[in-house]
Scaffold this motif. Structure first.
Motif, PDB file in Angstrom:
ATOM      1  N   VAL A 183       0.859  -1.308   0.115  1.00 30.16           N
ATOM      2  CA  VAL A 183       0.064  -0.020   0.019  1.00 30.16           C
ATOM      3  C   VAL A 183       0.868   1.218  -0.112  1.00 30.16           C
ATOM      4  CG1 VAL A 183      -2.009   1.025   1.083  1.00 30.16           C
ATOM      5  CG2 VAL A 183      -1.708  -1.384   1.309  1.00 30.16           C
ATOM      6  N   SER A 184       0.490   2.265  -0.778  1.00 29.96           N
ATOM      7  CA  SER A 184       1.333   3.406  -0.998  1.00 29.96           C
ATOM      8  C   SER A 184       1.182   4.284   0.345  1.00 29.96           C
ATOM      9  CB  SER A 184       0.903   4.256  -2.302  1.00 29.96           C
ATOM     10  OG  SER A 184      -0.380   4.675  -2.229  1.00 29.96           O
ATOM     11  N   ASP A 185       1.694   5.253   0.176  1.00 34.45           N
ATOM     12  CA  ASP A 185       1.764   6.354   1.334  1.00 34.45           C
ATOM     13  C   ASP A 185       0.265   7.188   0.867  1.00 34.45           C
ATOM     14  OD1 ASP A 185       4.371   6.088   2.449  1.00 34.45           O
ATOM     15  OD2 ASP A 185       4.956   7.325   0.566  1.00 34.45           O
ATOM     16  N   THR A 186      -0.555   7.427   1.662  1.00 36.56           N
ATOM     17  CA  THR A 186      -1.806   8.024   1.637  1.00 36.56           C
ATOM     18  C   THR A 186      -1.595   9.591   1.110  1.00 36.56           C
ATOM     19  OG1 THR A 186      -2.743   6.554   3.416  1.00 36.56           O
ATOM     20  CG2 THR A 186      -4.240   8.544   2.763  1.00 36.56           C
ATOM     21  N   PHE A 187      -2.197  10.067   0.016  1.00 38.10           N
ATOM     22  CA  PHE A 187      -2.498  11.484  -0.169  1.00 38.10           C
ATOM     23  C   PHE A 187      -3.518  11.876   0.548  1.00 38.10           C
ATOM     24  CE2 PHE A 187      -0.289  13.826  -3.171  1.00 38.10           C
ATOM     25  CZ  PHE A 187       0.976  13.183  -3.370  1.00 38.10           C
ATOM     26  N   THR A 188      -3.295  12.861   1.304  1.00 36.50           N
ATOM     27  CA  THR A 188      -4.746  13.589   2.132  1.00 36.50           C
ATOM     28  C   THR A 188      -4.541  15.094   1.534  1.00 36.50           C
ATOM     29  OG1 THR A 188      -4.324  12.123   3.777  1.00 36.50           O
ATOM     30  CG2 THR A 188      -5.602  14.078   4.264  1.00 36.50           C
ATOM     31  N   TYR A 189      -5.607  15.377   0.883  1.00 32.62           N
ATOM     32  CA  TYR A 189      -5.662  16.898   0.484  1.00 32.62           C
ATOM     33  C   TYR A 189      -6.761  17.532   1.243  1.00 32.62           C
ATOM     34  CZ  TYR A 189      -2.653  16.934  -3.478  1.00 32.62           C
ATOM     35  OH  TYR A 189      -1.343  17.106  -4.362  1.00 32.62           O
ATOM     36  N   PRO A 190      -6.420  18.807   1.956  1.00 30.38           N
ATOM     37  CA  PRO A 190      -7.863  19.551   2.522  1.00 30.38           C
ATOM     38  C   PRO A 190      -8.542  20.019   1.424  1.00 30.38           C
ATOM     39  CG  PRO A 190      -5.544  20.944   2.071  1.00 30.38           C
ATOM     40  CD  PRO A 190      -5.188  19.638   1.758  1.00 30.38           C
ATOM     41  N   ALA A 191      -9.792  20.482   2.033  1.00 30.64           N
ATOM     42  CA  ALA A 191     -10.600  21.282   1.330  1.00 30.64           C
ATOM     43  C   ALA A 191     -10.128  22.462   0.458  1.00 30.64           C
ATOM     44  CB  ALA A 191     -11.893  21.645   2.024  1.00 30.64           C
ATOM     45  N   ILE A 192     -10.699  22.618  -0.698  1.00 31.55           N
ATOM     46  CA  ILE A 192     -10.113  23.732  -1.440  1.00 31.55           C
ATOM     47  C   ILE A 192     -10.728  24.875  -0.647  1.00 31.55           C
ATOM     48  CG2 ILE A 192     -10.363  25.210  -3.528  1.00 31.55           C
ATOM     49  CD1 ILE A 192     -10.724  22.180  -5.157  1.00 31.55           C
ATOM     50  N   PRO A 193      -9.895  25.938  -0.443  1.00 27.66           N
ATOM     51  CA  PRO A 193     -10.435  26.879   0.292  1.00 27.66           C
ATOM     52  C   PRO A 193     -11.455  27.889  -0.337  1.00 27.66           C
ATOM     53  CG  PRO A 193      -8.012  27.338  -0.348  1.00 27.66           C
ATOM     54  CD  PRO A 193      -8.507  26.022  -0.507  1.00 27.66           C
ATOM     55  N   MET A 194     -12.595  28.563   0.324  1.00 30.00           N
ATOM     56  CA  MET A 194     -13.688  29.070  -0.670  1.00 30.00           C
ATOM     57  C   MET A 194     -13.313  30.637  -0.245  1.00 30.00           C
ATOM     58  SD  MET A 194     -15.430  27.505  -2.334  1.00 30.00           S
ATOM     59  CE  MET A 194     -13.972  26.554  -3.176  1.00 30.00           C
ATOM     60  N   PHE A 195     -12.100  30.885  -0.288  1.00 29.71           N
ATOM     61  CA  PHE A 195     -11.552  32.307   0.385  1.00 29.71           C
ATOM     62  C   PHE A 195     -10.318  32.636  -0.317  1.00 29.71           C
ATOM     63  CE2 PHE A 195      -9.725  29.939   3.736  1.00 29.71           C
ATOM     64  CZ  PHE A 195      -8.412  30.322   3.667  1.00 29.71           C
ATOM     65  N   LYS A 196      -9.983  33.792  -0.370  1.00 30.05           N
ATOM     66  CA  LYS A 196      -8.657  34.152  -0.744  1.00 30.05           C
ATOM     67  C   LYS A 196      -8.146  35.420   0.110  1.00 30.05           C
ATOM     68  CE  LYS A 196     -10.048  38.066  -4.024  1.00 30.05           C
ATOM     69  NZ  LYS A 196      -9.916  38.732  -5.475  1.00 30.05           N
ATOM     70  N   VAL A 197      -6.796  35.737   0.242  1.00 23.47           N
ATOM     71  CA  VAL A 197      -6.365  36.361   1.118  1.00 23.47           C
ATOM     72  C   VAL A 197      -5.887  37.947   0.474  1.00 23.47           C
ATOM     73  CG1 VAL A 197      -4.387  37.022   2.800  1.00 23.47           C
ATOM     74  CG2 VAL A 197      -5.528  34.789   2.736  1.00 23.47           C
ATOM     75  N   ASP A 198      -6.457  38.861   1.124  1.00 25.64           N
ATOM     76  CA  ASP A 198      -5.745  40.086   0.440  1.00 25.64           C
ATOM     77  C   ASP A 198      -4.875  40.925   1.188  1.00 25.64           C
ATOM     78  OD1 ASP A 198      -7.452  40.127  -1.908  1.00 25.64           O
ATOM     79  OD2 ASP A 198      -9.000  41.502  -1.184  1.00 25.64           O
ATOM     80  N   MET A 199      -3.853  41.279   0.918  1.00 24.25           N
ATOM     81  CA  MET A 199      -2.729  42.140   1.635  1.00 24.25           C
ATOM     82  C   MET A 199      -3.035  43.629   1.535  1.00 24.25           C
ATOM     83  SD  MET A 199      -1.127  39.563   3.234  1.00 24.25           S
ATOM     84  CE  MET A 199       0.334  40.114   3.795  1.00 24.25           C
TER      85      MET A 199
END
Length: 374
Positions: free
Chosen positions: A233-249
């Motif tokens: 069995v391979s290493d598990t790929f775990t991706y987080p949810a795609i963020p429904m926000f962006k960051v403005d500086m």
């Protein structure tokens, strides 16, 4: 059990070591979804030393600069950097986001703000998958070769996979000996391959199998991917949810930048006594200040710079940050003048309402790394 840094270990262990310089049983997080079996290794409880020639932070830092506008990658980097700094294994110098240099304390505060404001938190396993994806292939290969690691079954995804609903995936099966008639099984949670949660295909090593992953819905749930061939069995790929926000500086000013600058005149006519003024900026619009960026934009300065000057106020925070401006004259015939605006950077999360966007805009938006300028 791992007892030597030159022993044979899995790719996930290498990447975990690359990020933190050590791996412990507590660092390994298991998927919480029922019915999903992870084959993540049982790491040794004792720290694993790394030869100086295999400096994980040097490898990571050289790559991460290319992704410092992608908030998901940046959060993964800060999470793992914090672990390394607290363990005395890494320097906290050279942190930036979207081209803005930050102190280590600001970076931690900024990451905490996103966790609290957007409820967007990354598990250690997600950070490993993200950083493993975004590191250059040469860096990963060099580090694995340095540790003499060897894993016959690995999953490889491009850096675009982090923010995409649909993305390519490569499974590499190279056991080093003939295994005819093998079956590759890829299992997914919150995603599919050709409409299937469990995808199977006959393979003969060595082989690279190209697949297309489709995340469920908007990609707003964690994605788990694992591959299996002949019980390996391979290493598990775990991706987080795609963020429904962006960051403005955003750069903030005091006084407002469209107003006249604050000024102090000291002379025989203006008065010679020392004048000290705090020009403070408060977090607004649900944002967080980055006080290490506190500055003073000088519009004019005349006379003795040891008297007409500014400096950061001690105790600045993510809620309020001040520049201290002071001026005085040693005698009535002296003339000292300073004028300008206090300024500091503020980070603000902005929601992404994809439902309100036309389809062609949605599609183009997804092809841009999350958090990147548009």
């Amino acid at each position: 059990m791992l007892y030597n840094p030159l022993c044979t270990i899995t790719l996930a262990t290498c990447i975990a070591l690359l990020i933190t310089g050590r791996a412990t049983a507590q660092d390994t997080e298991k998927p919480v979804e029922p019915g999903f079996v992870s084959n993540e290794p049982d790491y040794a409880k004792n720290p694993i030393s790394i030869y100086k020639a295999c400096d994980p932070n040097e490898i990571l830092r050289s790559d991460i600069s290319n992704f410092n506008e992608n908030i998901t990658v940046w959060l993964s980097y800060i999470k793992n950097l914090q672990q390394s700094v607290e363990q005395g294994q890494a320097s906290s110098a050279g942190i930036s986001y979207a081209g803005v240099g930050l102190s280590y304390e600001d970076a931690k505060s900024f990451a905490s703000y996103i966790v609290q404001n957007e409820n967007y938190n990354l598990a250690t396993s997600e950070s490993v998958s993200i950083l493993r994806t975004t590191l250059s292939p040469d860096s990963v290969a060099a580090y694995i070769a340095c540790l003499k690691a060897n894993d016959p079954l690995t999953i490889v995804a491009p850096d675009t996979a982090i923010g995409e609903i649909e993305f390519p995936l490569t499974v590499r099966w190279a056991p080093g000996f003939e295994v005819p008639g093998s079956t590759l099984k890829v299992t997914l949670i919150n995603g599919t391959i050709e409409g299937k949660k469990v995808f199977e295909k006959k393979v003969d090593p060595p082989e690279e199998i190209s697949l297309t992953i489709l995340r469920n819905g908007k990609g707003d749930k964690r994605l788990f991917i694992t591959a299996e061939v002949n019980g390996k069995v391979s290493d598990t790929f775990t991706y987080p949810a795609i963020p429904m926000f962006k960051v403005d500086m955003q750069r903030s000013f005091s006084p407002p930048r469209d107003k006249l600058p604050y000024s102090i005149c000291r002379s025989g006519h203006c008065g010679t006594d020392k004048v000290v003024k705090d020009l403070c900026i408060y977090a607004s619009g649900g944002g967080t200040l980055l006080p290490s960026t506190q500055g003073f934009e000088v519009s004019q300065i005349v006379g003795d710079p040891n008297r007409a000057k500014w400096y950061q106020k001690k105790g600045n925070s993510s809620g309020v940050s001040c520049a201290v401006v002071e001026n005085s004259a040693g005698a009535s015939e002296h003339y000292n003048f300073i004028a300008g605006w206090a300024t500091v950077m503020q980070a603000v999360t902005v929601p992404i309402d994809e439902d309100a966007l036309p389809k062609f805009v949605k599609d183009s938006y997804r092809r841009i790394p999350i958090g990147a300028s548009r």
